[in-house]
Design a protein around this motif. Structure first.
Motif, PDB file in Angstrom:
ATOM      1  N   ASN A 163      38.446  31.532  41.655  1.00 47.95           N
ATOM      2  CA  ASN A 163      39.884  31.795  41.237  1.00 47.95           C
ATOM      3  C   ASN A 163      39.750  32.627  39.567  1.00 47.95           C
ATOM      4  O   ASN A 163      39.130  31.796  38.809  1.00 47.95           O
ATOM      5  CB  ASN A 163      40.870  30.617  41.023  1.00 47.95           C
ATOM      6  N   ASP A 182      44.850  33.182  38.410  1.00 46.00           N
ATOM      7  CA  ASP A 182      44.346  32.310  39.757  1.00 46.00           C
ATOM      8  C   ASP A 182      44.388  32.758  40.744  1.00 46.00           C
ATOM      9  O   ASP A 182      44.138  32.070  41.904  1.00 46.00           O
ATOM     10  CB  ASP A 182      45.724  31.301  39.763  1.00 46.00           C
ATOM     11  N   ARG A 205      42.458  34.645  43.752  1.00 45.98           N
ATOM     12  CA  ARG A 205      41.116  34.563  44.241  1.00 45.98           C
ATOM     13  C   ARG A 205      40.284  35.659  44.479  1.00 45.98           C
ATOM     14  O   ARG A 205      40.806  36.837  44.995  1.00 45.98           O
ATOM     15  CB  ARG A 205      41.167  33.962  45.846  1.00 45.98           C
TER      16      ARG A 205
END
Length: 550
Positions: free
Chosen positions: A301, A306, A308
């Motif tokens: 992440n 955050d 991916r």
């Protein structure tokens, strides 16, 4: 674990902390530190001096005894003054796979050390990083931007943080096992299972302290899983996809060696297998000049968004070249046919062209000779029934007469001789593993079921009219029609044999026709080898394309 010095220490003082494992029990303190810091260029003698100078602690208590014996489980600390070499940027190539100003993903080539140490103060990945990303130079004295590492001779993907905030976040993600890491490995042999999970703790080797090992007591938990993606035709090596869930030192190398399949080129954890490979095929061992491990995929992440992020990277040329060389191992050809169909003549023609050949008939004949592989076993079973004297060769005519008259004796003789011939055939192909093709004449290949055991890759048949071959059997061996019928009854009929063949060489007339038809089959075999290489290229392309989706 490695820590920089605290603010009240001298500028060039470094502090190392370690947890002693159960496997370190009864190890001297100076020996422990000498082993632990060997890769940092710190000798056991230097560690001993620091301990005597009062720079070592055991569970927070000062220890000045270099010969202090560890019990296992202690918290150890050592301070030492090292030469303060400032990192100097090196203007050398850096293959940047991804860079958004906060995080970068790099393709680290095999042979490049990740970060500097006293034993390798220059020419590391870090030196290249601070040239391409000068903003990270003051982040950490020795490992700016580094949140995980790859062994020097492991190639592939490595993530780099470009500021302190993201470095801490990514380091935490690795520590919490929130990062997915998948490797490609070429290992010796063929694992028993196509899929397996290896959950075995790893610690310092109990004897060879510079190595790691599976340590059942006191080791740190370590989990890997693998899937077999491909095995070479000669079953010398396999390509695996390996996923690690922990990040122990040399984890994949240790786990694969533990299950009996060390990495090709790994002369630390697979030295015995590497020596065997070198003796069997020097070209292959030279291609495996490093441990064949590639960090293929990396997923984590993004520390800020955050999101991916997932990356894959096809292995480098040396990895692909080795796979192709393994795939191009000798084309193992089995030559079959009815008795006196022309197999021996065809074998001679092939030998004259420089093609390695093997005769099962000759192997059987040799095994009957004194001190041959089957000589003692036959004498142990039948005494001097088939020999003229105590030390003489086995009389082949006596054996032939006996097996014609008694089916039980024939089965017993075959049970002795067949495994020997099978072993010698396999050894013949192994010895010629680097040649394009090798041909073994094996009359009972099908009857013995060896074609189903992958002894050969291709079966070629010699087809000859019954009238022609029986005439030659009578003239050359003096066999009467009844004996000829018995001889043929031990084998499949010609049609059944030829139906199992990839190609057939007709031997209707003379040697000239046999030679011409043999040449045609050689062209067919060459086309098959070329098609095999192209098919493997397509397999690799499809494999890595498919892997990109994992």
């Amino acid at each position: 674990m490695y820590n920089n010095d605290s603010s009240d220490e001298k500028e060039n003082t470094q502090i190392w902390t370690r947890d002693a494992l159960f496997s370190d029990r009864n190890t001297r303190l100076d020996k422990f530190w000498g082993t632990e810091l060997e890769n940092d260029g710190i000798s056991r003698g230097k560690a001993k001096d620091w301990i005597k100078a009062g720079l070592a602690e055991v569970d927070g208590v000062l220890c000045k005894k270099p010969n202090y014996k560890l019990a296992g489980g202690e918290k150890l600390t050592l301070k030492g003054e090292v030469e303060n070499n400032s990192l100097i940027p090196e203007d050398k190539p850096l293959d940047i796979i991804f860079n958004d100003g906060r995080v970068a993903v790099i393709n680290k080539p095999a042979g490049l050390t990740t970060h500097p140490a006293p034993s390798c103060p220059t020419e590391t990945l870090v030196h290249r990083l601070i040239h391409h990303f000068p903003e990270i130079q003051n982040m950490d004295e020795w490992r700016p931007g580094i949140v995980h590492r790859l062994d020097k001779f492991t190639s592939g993907l490595i993530a780099v943080a470009l500021n302190d905030h993201d470095r801490l976040a990514l380091s935490a993600a690795f520590a919490e096992r929130e990062v997915d890491k998948t490797y490609l490995a070429i290992v010796h042999g063929v694992p028993d299972k196509d899929f397996a999970d290896i959950n075995m703790p790893i610690g310092r080797h109990p004897i060879h302290k510079t190595k790691m090992a599976v340590v059942l007591k006191g080791g740190r938990d370590a989990r890997s899983s693998y899937e077999v993606l491909w095995t070479d035709p000669a079953e010398r090596a396999s390509l695996l996809r390996v996923k690690i869930y922990t990040g122990r030192t040399h984890q994949i190398r240790v786990h694969m060696a533990h299950i009996g399949h060390p990495l090709l080129g790994d002369q630390v954890y697979g030295s015995q297998q590497h020596t065997i490979l070198k003796n069997q095929s020097k070209p292959l061992s030279e291609l495996a000049s490093r441990q064949m491990l590639h960090a293929y995929s990396l997923s984590f992440n993004h520390p800020e968004t955050d999101e991916r992020l997932s990356f894959t990277l096809t292995p480098p040329d040396d990895f692909i070249t080795l796979l192709k060389e393994l795939n191009s191992s000798v084309q193992r050809v089995g030559l079959i046919g009815m008795p006196c169909c022309g197999k021996s003549t065809a074998l001679k023609l092939l030998s004259e062209k420089g093609i390695p050949v093997f005769s099962a008939d000759k192997s059987v004949s040799d095994t009957y000779n004194k001190d041959g592989a089957g000589w003692e076993m036959i004498r142990q079973r039948f005494g001097n029934k088939f020999t003229e004297t105590e030390t003489g060769n086995i009389d082949k005519k006596k054996v032939f007469t006996a097996i014609c008259e008694d089916g039980d004796i024939r089965r017993e003789i075959m049970n002795i001789v067949h495994p020997i011939v099978q072993h010698e055939t396999a050894l013949f192909f192994q010895t010629n593993a680097t040649t394009p093709l090798a041909v073994a004449e094996i009359p009972l290949l099908l009857e013995a079921g060896w074609h189903t055991q992958k002894l050969v890759d291709v079966v070629i048949g010699i087809r000859c009219p019954d009238s022609k071959r029986t005439q030659e059997l009578r003239e050359k061996r003096g066999l009467d029609p009844e004996t000829l019928a018995t001889f043929d009854s031990w084998q499949w009929d010609e049609k059944a044999k030829m139906d199992c063949c990839t190609a057939i060489i007709d031997n209707d007339s003379g040697v000239d026709e046999l030679k011409a038809n043999t040449e045609k089959v050689l062209l067919l075999l060459a086309e098959m080898r070329e098609a095999k290489a192209k098919k493997f290229d397509a397999f690799l392309k499809a494999l890595f394309k498919q892997e990109d989706k994992h």
